[in-house]
Design a protein around this motif. Structure first.
Motif, PDB file in Angstrom:
ATOM      1  N   LEU A  65       0.836  -1.208   0.000  1.00 42.74           N
ATOM      2  CA  LEU A  65       0.000   0.000   0.000  1.00 42.74           C
ATOM      3  C   LEU A  65       0.868   1.254   0.000  1.00 42.74           C
ATOM      4  CD1 LEU A  65      -2.940   0.940   0.155  1.00 42.74           C
ATOM      5  CD2 LEU A  65      -2.758   0.836   2.640  1.00 42.74           C
ATOM      6  N   LEU A  66       1.907   1.257   0.825  1.00 45.82           N
ATOM      7  CA  LEU A  66       2.839   2.393   0.857  1.00 45.82           C
ATOM      8  C   LEU A  66       3.556   2.576  -0.477  1.00 45.82           C
ATOM      9  CD1 LEU A  66       4.488   2.028   4.378  1.00 45.82           C
ATOM     10  CD2 LEU A  66       3.215   4.000   3.541  1.00 45.82           C
ATOM     11  N   VAL A  67       4.032   1.490  -1.043  1.00 50.61           N
ATOM     12  CA  VAL A  67       4.749   1.551  -2.322  1.00 50.61           C
ATOM     13  C   VAL A  67       3.831   2.096  -3.418  1.00 50.61           C
ATOM     14  CG1 VAL A  67       5.757   0.102  -4.138  1.00 50.61           C
ATOM     15  CG2 VAL A  67       6.459  -0.201  -1.764  1.00 50.61           C
ATOM     16  N   THR A  68       2.605   1.611  -3.460  1.00 53.22           N
ATOM     17  CA  THR A  68       1.656   2.079  -4.473  1.00 53.22           C
ATOM     18  C   THR A  68       1.412   3.577  -4.338  1.00 53.22           C
ATOM     19  OG1 THR A  68       0.596  -0.089  -4.490  1.00 53.22           O
ATOM     20  CG2 THR A  68      -0.658   1.744  -5.428  1.00 53.22           C
ATOM     21  N   GLY A  69       1.169   4.026  -3.133  1.00 56.80           N
ATOM     22  CA  GLY A  69       0.955   5.455  -2.907  1.00 56.80           C
ATOM     23  C   GLY A  69       2.169   6.285  -3.270  1.00 56.80           C
ATOM     24  N   ALA A 102       0.433  -6.229  -6.175  1.00 64.52           N
ATOM     25  CA  ALA A 102       1.067  -6.871  -5.014  1.00 64.52           C
ATOM     26  C   ALA A 102       0.146  -6.794  -3.807  1.00 64.52           C
ATOM     27  CB  ALA A 102       2.411  -6.204  -4.709  1.00 64.52           C
ATOM     28  N   TRP A 103      -0.518  -5.646  -3.622  1.00 61.35           N
ATOM     29  CA  TRP A 103      -1.458  -5.506  -2.508  1.00 61.35           C
ATOM     30  C   TRP A 103      -2.543  -6.570  -2.612  1.00 61.35           C
ATOM     31  CZ3 TRP A 103      -6.608  -5.070  -1.819  1.00 61.35           C
ATOM     32  CH2 TRP A 103      -7.029  -4.791  -0.527  1.00 61.35           C
ATOM     33  N   PRO A 141      -7.894  -0.166  -1.892  1.00 63.62           N
ATOM     34  CA  PRO A 141      -7.919  -0.331  -3.350  1.00 63.62           C
ATOM     35  C   PRO A 141      -8.895   0.612  -4.042  1.00 63.62           C
ATOM     36  CG  PRO A 141      -7.918  -2.457  -2.296  1.00 63.62           C
ATOM     37  CD  PRO A 141      -8.108  -1.441  -1.214  1.00 63.62           C
ATOM     38  N   ALA A 142     -10.018   0.876  -3.418  1.00 64.55           N
ATOM     39  CA  ALA A 142     -10.973   1.808  -4.013  1.00 64.55           C
ATOM     40  C   ALA A 142     -10.371   3.207  -4.103  1.00 64.55           C
ATOM     41  CB  ALA A 142     -12.259   1.835  -3.202  1.00 64.55           C
ATOM     42  N   VAL A 143      -9.645   3.606  -3.073  1.00 66.64           N
ATOM     43  CA  VAL A 143      -8.991   4.920  -3.081  1.00 66.64           C
ATOM     44  C   VAL A 143      -7.916   4.956  -4.167  1.00 66.64           C
ATOM     45  CG1 VAL A 143      -7.572   6.512  -1.735  1.00 66.64           C
ATOM     46  CG2 VAL A 143      -9.489   5.335  -0.659  1.00 66.64           C
ATOM     47  N   LEU A 145      -7.773   3.096  -6.865  1.00 72.96           N
ATOM     48  CA  LEU A 145      -8.429   3.054  -8.164  1.00 72.96           C
ATOM     49  C   LEU A 145      -8.954   4.440  -8.539  1.00 72.96           C
ATOM     50  CD1 LEU A 145      -9.482   1.550 -10.624  1.00 72.96           C
ATOM     51  CD2 LEU A 145     -11.535   1.009  -9.300  1.00 72.96           C
ATOM     52  N   ALA A 146      -9.563   5.120  -7.590  1.00 69.83           N
ATOM     53  CA  ALA A 146     -10.071   6.462  -7.864  1.00 69.83           C
ATOM     54  C   ALA A 146      -8.941   7.406  -8.257  1.00 69.83           C
ATOM     55  CB  ALA A 146     -10.814   6.993  -6.646  1.00 69.83           C
ATOM     56  N   THR A 147      -7.832   7.317  -7.549  1.00 73.11           N
ATOM     57  CA  THR A 147      -6.674   8.158  -7.881  1.00 73.11           C
ATOM     58  C   THR A 147      -6.151   7.828  -9.266  1.00 73.11           C
ATOM     59  OG1 THR A 147      -6.097   8.226  -5.540  1.00 73.11           O
ATOM     60  CG2 THR A 147      -4.389   8.887  -7.104  1.00 73.11           C
ATOM     61  N   THR A 148      -6.048   6.550  -9.567  1.00 70.07           N
ATOM     62  CA  THR A 148      -5.552   6.131 -10.878  1.00 70.07           C
ATOM     63  C   THR A 148      -6.487   6.597 -11.988  1.00 70.07           C
ATOM     64  OG1 THR A 148      -4.507   4.213  -9.854  1.00 70.07           O
ATOM     65  CG2 THR A 148      -4.825   4.135 -12.230  1.00 70.07           C
ATOM     66  N   LEU A 149      -7.778   6.485 -11.756  1.00 68.83           N
ATOM     67  CA  LEU A 149      -8.720   6.969 -12.760  1.00 68.83           C
ATOM     68  C   LEU A 149      -8.607   8.478 -12.949  1.00 68.83           C
ATOM     69  CD1 LEU A 149     -11.841   4.793 -11.952  1.00 68.83           C
ATOM     70  CD2 LEU A 149     -10.278   4.580 -13.886  1.00 68.83           C
ATOM     71  N   GLY A 150      -8.341   9.182 -11.875  1.00 69.10           N
ATOM     72  CA  GLY A 150      -8.111  10.624 -11.979  1.00 69.10           C
ATOM     73  C   GLY A 150      -6.887  10.932 -12.815  1.00 69.10           C
ATOM     74  N   VAL A 151      -5.853  10.140 -12.641  1.00 59.70           N
ATOM     75  CA  VAL A 151      -4.627  10.310 -13.429  1.00 59.70           C
ATOM     76  C   VAL A 151      -4.920  10.061 -14.903  1.00 59.70           C
ATOM     77  CG1 VAL A 151      -2.353   9.331 -13.898  1.00 59.70           C
ATOM     78  CG2 VAL A 151      -3.041   9.775 -11.553  1.00 59.70           C
ATOM     79  N   VAL A 152      -5.624   8.983 -15.189  1.00 60.22           N
ATOM     80  CA  VAL A 152      -5.953   8.663 -16.578  1.00 60.22           C
ATOM     81  C   VAL A 152      -6.810   9.767 -17.188  1.00 60.22           C
ATOM     82  CG1 VAL A 152      -7.171   7.031 -18.063  1.00 60.22           C
ATOM     83  CG2 VAL A 152      -5.680   6.191 -16.262  1.00 60.22           C
ATOM     84  N   ALA A 153      -7.750  10.271 -16.412  1.00 63.74           N
ATOM     85  CA  ALA A 153      -8.588  11.364 -16.903  1.00 63.74           C
ATOM     86  C   ALA A 153      -7.757  12.596 -17.235  1.00 63.74           C
ATOM     87  CB  ALA A 153      -9.657  11.703 -15.872  1.00 63.74           C
ATOM     88  N   THR A 154      -6.798  12.897 -16.402  1.00 66.88           N
ATOM     89  CA  THR A 154      -5.909  14.032 -16.658  1.00 66.88           C
ATOM     90  C   THR A 154      -5.105  13.814 -17.930  1.00 66.88           C
ATOM     91  OG1 THR A 154      -5.731  14.432 -14.284  1.00 66.88           O
ATOM     92  CG2 THR A 154      -4.056  15.444 -15.683  1.00 66.88           C
ATOM     93  N   ILE A 155      -4.620  12.602 -18.116  1.00 69.69           N
ATOM     94  CA  ILE A 155      -3.852  12.281 -19.313  1.00 69.69           C
ATOM     95  C   ILE A 155      -4.724  12.456 -20.564  1.00 69.69           C
ATOM     96  CG2 ILE A 155      -2.762  10.379 -20.582  1.00 69.69           C
ATOM     97  CD1 ILE A 155      -1.731   9.388 -17.839  1.00 69.69           C
ATOM     98  N   VAL A 156      -5.938  11.949 -20.500  1.00 70.91           N
ATOM     99  CA  VAL A 156      -6.830  12.067 -21.649  1.00 70.91           C
ATOM    100  C   VAL A 156      -7.151  13.536 -21.935  1.00 70.91           C
ATOM    101  CG1 VAL A 156      -9.162  11.532 -22.467  1.00 70.91           C
ATOM    102  CG2 VAL A 156      -7.785   9.762 -21.360  1.00 70.91           C
ATOM    103  N   LYS A 157      -7.387  14.296 -20.903  1.00 69.10           N
ATOM    104  CA  LYS A 157      -7.689  15.718 -21.073  1.00 69.10           C
ATOM    105  C   LYS A 157      -6.513  16.451 -21.737  1.00 69.10           C
ATOM    106  CE  LYS A 157      -9.056  19.771 -18.410  1.00 69.10           C
ATOM    107  NZ  LYS A 157      -9.324  20.284 -17.061  1.00 69.10           N
TER     108      LYS A 157
END
Length: 170
Positions: A65-69, A102-103, A141-143, A145-157
């Motif tokens: 969890l720490l590594v992912t963050g 890994a988590w 994981p939900a948190v 996933l939400a962060t990752t989706l935000g990143v992807v959204a930023t990339i698409v924008k």
């Protein structure tokens, strides 16, 4: 960037600290098996090998969890500064994804196996849907996933802006 990285590590530790502190103080393990037992999973009722296995599995879950963050932050900071399409950002996002995998392996695989071994040792036949809520770390994981989706959204924008600019040049 170091302060942001330190901030995420501190936030993750603070987020998981109540659960970890409760486990250490009461010599229990908080998992999905816990609600099936009146007093939770007491370390004193388990054989030493299983206690060690639980400690390793839970520790690896929290480390993942720490590594992912941490890798998410190392990707997000340059992205917020406008450096979207770099090899370092892509690498950080990839490592964050591997950290999340890994988590999942440590949470579902290692911790789940420990739960099954403890249930067998304690004579519990059915425990998966035993009642009360889940440990705080199950929400992570939900948190992520939400962060990752935000990143992807930023990339698409940003990619859409670049595409508009490129169309004007052709």
């Amino acid at each position: 960037m170091r302060s942001a990285l330190l901030g995420v590590i501190i936030a993750t530790v603070v987020y998981c600290a109540p659960e970890i502190t409760l486990m250490v103080q009461n010599k229990i393990f908080i998992t999905r098996l816990s609600p099936a037992l009146e007093h939770g999973i007491l370390a004193s009722e388990l054989n030493p090998v299983l206690v060690t296995y639980y400690i390793v599995a839970l520790s690896l879950k929290y480390i993942a969890l720490l590594v992912t963050g941490a890798f998410l932050v190392t990707a997000l900071i340059p992205m917020m500064r406008g450096r979207m399409f770099t090899a370092a950002t892509a690498r950080s996002l990839r490592f964050a994804g591997w950290g999340a995998i890994a988590w999942i392996i440590f949470r579902l695989g290692a911790e789940g196996l420990a739960n099954n071994m403890a249930a067998y040792q304690l004579g519990i036949e059915w425990w998966w849907n035993a009642g009360a809520g889940t440990p705080l770390s199950d929400i992570a994981p939900a948190v992520l996933l939400a962060t990752t989706l935000g990143v992807v959204a930023t990339i698409v924008k940003r990619g859409a802006k670049l595409e508009e600019e490129v169309e004007g040049l052709v």
